[in-house]
Design a protein around this motif. Structure first.
Motif, PDB file in Angstrom:
ATOM      1  N   ALA A 203       3.513  -0.362  -8.144  1.00 59.33           N
ATOM      2  CA  ALA A 203       2.579   0.065  -9.196  1.00 59.33           C
ATOM      3  C   ALA A 203       1.133  -0.269  -8.805  1.00 59.33           C
ATOM      4  O   ALA A 203       0.216   0.541  -8.995  1.00 59.33           O
ATOM      5  CB  ALA A 203       2.948  -0.608 -10.516  1.00 59.33           C
ATOM      6  N   TRP A 204       0.914  -1.476  -8.238  1.00 59.14           N
ATOM      7  CA  TRP A 204      -0.449  -1.837  -7.821  1.00 59.14           C
ATOM      8  C   TRP A 204      -0.938  -0.918  -6.709  1.00 59.14           C
ATOM      9  O   TRP A 204      -2.104  -0.512  -6.706  1.00 59.14           O
ATOM     10  CB  TRP A 204      -0.489  -3.303  -7.358  1.00 59.14           C
ATOM     11  N   ALA A 205      -0.053  -0.612  -5.770  1.00 61.49           N
ATOM     12  CA  ALA A 205      -0.458   0.255  -4.654  1.00 61.49           C
ATOM     13  C   ALA A 205      -0.854   1.638  -5.169  1.00 61.49           C
ATOM     14  O   ALA A 205      -1.763   2.282  -4.633  1.00 61.49           O
ATOM     15  CB  ALA A 205       0.664   0.358  -3.628  1.00 61.49           C
ATOM     16  N   LYS A 206      -0.181   2.077  -6.239  1.00 62.28           N
ATOM     17  CA  LYS A 206      -0.487   3.401  -6.804  1.00 62.28           C
ATOM     18  C   LYS A 206      -1.869   3.462  -7.446  1.00 62.28           C
ATOM     19  O   LYS A 206      -2.404   4.553  -7.677  1.00 62.28           O
ATOM     20  CB  LYS A 206       0.560   3.763  -7.872  1.00 62.28           C
ATOM     21  N   LEU A 207      -2.435   2.302  -7.753  1.00 64.15           N
ATOM     22  CA  LEU A 207      -3.773   2.297  -8.360  1.00 64.15           C
ATOM     23  C   LEU A 207      -4.853   2.732  -7.373  1.00 64.15           C
ATOM     24  O   LEU A 207      -6.008   2.912  -7.752  1.00 64.15           O
ATOM     25  CB  LEU A 207      -4.096   0.902  -8.915  1.00 64.15           C
TER      26      LEU A 207
ATOM     27  N   LYS B 117      -6.170   8.321  -8.012  1.00 65.57           N
ATOM     28  CA  LYS B 117      -6.724   8.619  -9.335  1.00 65.57           C
ATOM     29  C   LYS B 117      -5.591   8.815 -10.350  1.00 65.57           C
ATOM     30  O   LYS B 117      -5.666   8.332 -11.478  1.00 65.57           O
ATOM     31  CB  LYS B 117      -7.590   9.881  -9.255  1.00 65.57           C
ATOM     32  N   LYS B 118      -4.549   9.488  -9.898  1.00 66.31           N
ATOM     33  CA  LYS B 118      -3.392   9.722 -10.761  1.00 66.31           C
ATOM     34  C   LYS B 118      -2.796   8.389 -11.217  1.00 66.31           C
ATOM     35  O   LYS B 118      -2.518   8.189 -12.413  1.00 66.31           O
ATOM     36  CB  LYS B 118      -2.352  10.539  -9.979  1.00 66.31           C
ATOM     37  N   GLY B 119      -2.619   7.475 -10.287  1.00 71.00           N
ATOM     38  CA  GLY B 119      -2.065   6.165 -10.621  1.00 71.00           C
ATOM     39  C   GLY B 119      -2.935   5.425 -11.623  1.00 71.00           C
ATOM     40  O   GLY B 119      -2.438   4.798 -12.566  1.00 71.00           O
ATOM     41  N   ARG B 120      -4.245   5.501 -11.435  1.00 67.31           N
ATOM     42  CA  ARG B 120      -5.153   4.798 -12.352  1.00 67.31           C
ATOM     43  C   ARG B 120      -5.117   5.417 -13.744  1.00 67.31           C
ATOM     44  O   ARG B 120      -5.123   4.721 -14.756  1.00 67.31           O
ATOM     45  CB  ARG B 120      -6.589   4.817 -11.798  1.00 67.31           C
ATOM     46  N   GLN B 121      -5.056   6.752 -13.779  1.00 67.64           N
ATOM     47  CA  GLN B 121      -5.078   7.408 -15.089  1.00 67.64           C
ATOM     48  C   GLN B 121      -3.779   7.176 -15.857  1.00 67.64           C
ATOM     49  O   GLN B 121      -3.794   7.027 -17.077  1.00 67.64           O
ATOM     50  CB  GLN B 121      -5.378   8.893 -14.920  1.00 67.64           C
ATOM     51  N   GLU B 122      -2.670   7.116 -15.128  1.00 67.71           N
ATOM     52  CA  GLU B 122      -1.398   6.862 -15.792  1.00 67.71           C
ATOM     53  C   GLU B 122      -1.338   5.443 -16.375  1.00 67.71           C
ATOM     54  O   GLU B 122      -0.790   5.216 -17.445  1.00 67.71           O
ATOM     55  CB  GLU B 122      -0.228   7.076 -14.822  1.00 67.71           C
ATOM     56  N   ASN B 123      -1.915   4.483 -15.629  1.00 63.81           N
ATOM     57  CA  ASN B 123      -1.845   3.083 -16.062  1.00 63.81           C
ATOM     58  C   ASN B 123      -3.042   2.629 -16.883  1.00 63.81           C
ATOM     59  O   ASN B 123      -3.026   1.540 -17.436  1.00 63.81           O
ATOM     60  CB  ASN B 123      -1.764   2.172 -14.831  1.00 63.81           C
TER      61      ASN B 123
ATOM     62  N   ALA C  52      -4.137  -3.787  -0.871  1.00 71.22           N
ATOM     63  CA  ALA C  52      -5.564  -3.623  -0.562  1.00 71.22           C
ATOM     64  C   ALA C  52      -5.815  -2.346   0.230  1.00 71.22           C
ATOM     65  O   ALA C  52      -6.888  -1.746   0.132  1.00 71.22           O
ATOM     66  CB  ALA C  52      -6.074  -4.813   0.235  1.00 71.22           C
ATOM     67  N   GLY C  53      -4.817  -1.935   1.022  1.00 69.58           N
ATOM     68  CA  GLY C  53      -5.050  -0.796   1.907  1.00 69.58           C
ATOM     69  C   GLY C  53      -6.012  -1.135   3.030  1.00 69.58           C
ATOM     70  O   GLY C  53      -6.575  -0.260   3.667  1.00 69.58           O
ATOM     71  N   THR C  54      -6.238  -2.423   3.280  1.00 68.22           N
ATOM     72  CA  THR C  54      -7.086  -2.856   4.389  1.00 68.22           C
ATOM     73  C   THR C  54      -6.333  -3.945   5.139  1.00 68.22           C
ATOM     74  O   THR C  54      -5.360  -4.505   4.633  1.00 68.22           O
ATOM     75  CB  THR C  54      -8.436  -3.437   3.906  1.00 68.22           C
ATOM     76  N   THR C  55      -6.793  -4.274   6.338  1.00 70.54           N
ATOM     77  CA  THR C  55      -6.043  -5.244   7.144  1.00 70.54           C
ATOM     78  C   THR C  55      -6.504  -6.677   6.912  1.00 70.54           C
ATOM     79  O   THR C  55      -5.809  -7.612   7.310  1.00 70.54           O
ATOM     80  CB  THR C  55      -6.169  -4.917   8.650  1.00 70.54           C
ATOM     81  N   THR C  56      -7.672  -6.854   6.299  1.00 74.77           N
ATOM     82  CA  THR C  56      -8.163  -8.224   6.127  1.00 74.77           C
ATOM     83  C   THR C  56      -8.627  -8.504   4.703  1.00 74.77           C
ATOM     84  O   THR C  56      -9.783  -8.852   4.479  1.00 74.77           O
ATOM     85  CB  THR C  56      -9.342  -8.506   7.086  1.00 74.77           C
ATOM     86  N   PRO C  57      -7.723  -8.339   3.716  1.00 73.52           N
ATOM     87  CA  PRO C  57      -8.133  -8.668   2.345  1.00 73.52           C
ATOM     88  C   PRO C  57      -8.350 -10.168   2.212  1.00 73.52           C
ATOM     89  O   PRO C  57      -7.771 -10.955   2.963  1.00 73.52           O
ATOM     90  CB  PRO C  57      -6.946  -8.213   1.500  1.00 73.52           C
ATOM     91  N   GLN C  58      -9.189 -10.549   1.238  1.00 72.81           N
ATOM     92  CA  GLN C  58      -9.446 -11.980   0.994  1.00 72.81           C
ATOM     93  C   GLN C  58      -8.202 -12.686   0.489  1.00 72.81           C
ATOM     94  O   GLN C  58      -8.031 -13.884   0.701  1.00 72.81           O
ATOM     95  CB  GLN C  58     -10.519 -12.135  -0.083  1.00 72.81           C
ATOM     96  N   GLY C  59      -7.369 -11.939  -0.255  1.00 69.67           N
ATOM     97  CA  GLY C  59      -6.164 -12.549  -0.790  1.00 69.67           C
ATOM     98  C   GLY C  59      -6.238 -12.868  -2.267  1.00 69.67           C
ATOM     99  O   GLY C  59      -5.444 -13.654  -2.775  1.00 69.67           O
ATOM    100  N   ILE C  60      -7.185 -12.279  -2.974  1.00 68.17           N
ATOM    101  CA  ILE C  60      -7.176 -12.401  -4.439  1.00 68.17           C
ATOM    102  C   ILE C  60      -7.510 -11.040  -5.037  1.00 68.17           C
ATOM    103  O   ILE C  60      -8.429 -10.350  -4.578  1.00 68.17           O
ATOM    104  CB  ILE C  60      -8.139 -13.488  -4.957  1.00 68.17           C
TER     105      ILE C  60
END
Lengths: 257, 257
Positions: B14-18, B21-27, B83-91
């Motif tokens: 569910a978080w990845a779907k955010l 745009k569709k994921g954000r609008q649904e949630n 995050a869809g990135t390789t180096t997220p901060q982790g929060i």
């Protein structure tokens, strides 16, 4: 014309390596991706090593290729591979890196932008493009700044590297040389006690330093500028993007504020 | 606290779907990535649905989490996935999308930035951040503009969505409403026959339209503005990046030029 369809082809491997600084330095060349950049390079008389075109783009683009430049037809797959993107236009050129030494002690006029450890390639390219638009004579990339001929920088410069000097340099030396030659050098700081950029008399002869996205410019450089400038923040944002700040300063310092 | 280590976990999906745009609008929610944004959201009293922290960041960050917000420990792998990135901060945090209707006919003051089909997420985010720094009251995203809560836009806004209004709107309606309420509306054009931006009296009450990266603003909008503004190009660059042009205009129109 040679037709290349494999990413394992030796030329393709060499072109793909131009996406790294090491590859560019070994070959003394870099890659242009897209018709606009190739046309700018032709107009500027750049030294071409190769032109690569997909079949789809062949009819439109090939007539403009300078005589004597090796031309290659490449497959869509090869185009994506050397572009490092999924939707390249399908026309590329490999051209020489600028090979000049440039001694700042001979700089007696013009506006010069000095980049102190700007890390984001998009910011570096956009700053070069904006300096071009603001009529600057050159941009000097200090150590720790993204390489001027990295693919994302080249994309963001939009051909401005053919319109003004884009140089690597020691910023300490540059500040000393410009100051010795009576050009004021302005730093930029996120510091409300610095001088407001709106209080500087517009001119076409100066140096302007913008610094790292997170840290700003180095204290060593800030200590030896003519003045350090501040852009007043009206809202609650903590800072401006460095390319935006640079754009506001470049246009204000040259056109008036 | 629940510990989540699999990308197949229903919450992670569910978080990845955010990111869409569709994921954000649904949630009716979107994702914040990084401590700075999460802190800004806490400060702004945003409605939190979840906070997700990697083990490495847990000790530092968790004490600040608002009471009653479901908190999850996530693995590094899950952090990269959402995050869809390789180096997220982790929060991360999942917070509510702003849910307000906003009728421009009630707007009688403030500076408002109108975005006409700005496609690049980095440009949209940087324009919002710059509008915040220039003291604007809000930014209106017209149809065809990148979604304000897409991950790259959120990253570039750096929390400015908590400082000023960020709205979707019909730009036609906005221009009509602002004009009816006696606020001048300025367009921006790459046209030397337009009015130089330096000839506009600075103010804190106006609308400013910036347009698509390639095409500029629509002719329909340009025809009904109070004036269309031009930034004089001194060098050989063909144009400015739209975020740079917007930054120069916003600071000049509010602070003086």
């Amino acid at each position: 014309m040679e037709r290349i369809i494999s990413n394992q082809n030796a030329r393709v491997k060499a072109w793909a390596k131009l996406s790294t600084k090491k590859g560019r330095q070994e070959n003394h060349t870099y890659l242009l991706d897209g018709l606009h950049l190739v046309e700018e390079a032709i107009k500027a008389g750049a030294k071409f090593h190769a032109i690569m075109v997909t079949e789809k783009q062949m009819a439109d683009y090939l007539p403009n290729v300078p005589h004597g430049v090796p031309a290659f037809e490449i497959s869509e797959e090869v185009a994506k591979h050397i572009a490092g993107t999924t939707t390249p236009q399908g026309i590329f050129a490999e051209i020489s890196l600028p090979e000049k030494t440039f001694d700042p002690s001979y700089v007696h006029d013009g506006a010069w932008l000095l980049l102190d450890k700007i890390q984001d390639p998009g910011n570096v390219g956009t700053l070069v493009r904006t300096a071009d638009a603001a009529g600057f004579k050159g941009v000097v990339l200090g150590s720790g700044t993204a390489d001027a001929f990295a693919p994302k920088v080249v994309r963001a410069m939009q051909g401005s590297q053919f319109h003004l000097e884009v140089l690597n340099g020691d910023l300490d030396e540059w500040v000393d040389a410009l100051t010795a030659n009576n050009l004021p050098v302005y730093g930029s700081q996120l510091n409300e006690e610095a001088k407001s950029y709106r209080d500087v008399e517009p001119s076409t002869q100066f140096g302007l330093i913008v610094g790292n996205e997170g840290q700003g410019m180095s204290n060593e450089l800030a200590a030896k500028t003519t003045a350090n400038l501040y852009i007043p923040i009206q809202g609650q944002a903590e800072s401006l993007n460095v390319a935006i700040a640079g754009g506001i300063l470049m246009f204000s310092l040259t056109l008036g504020n």
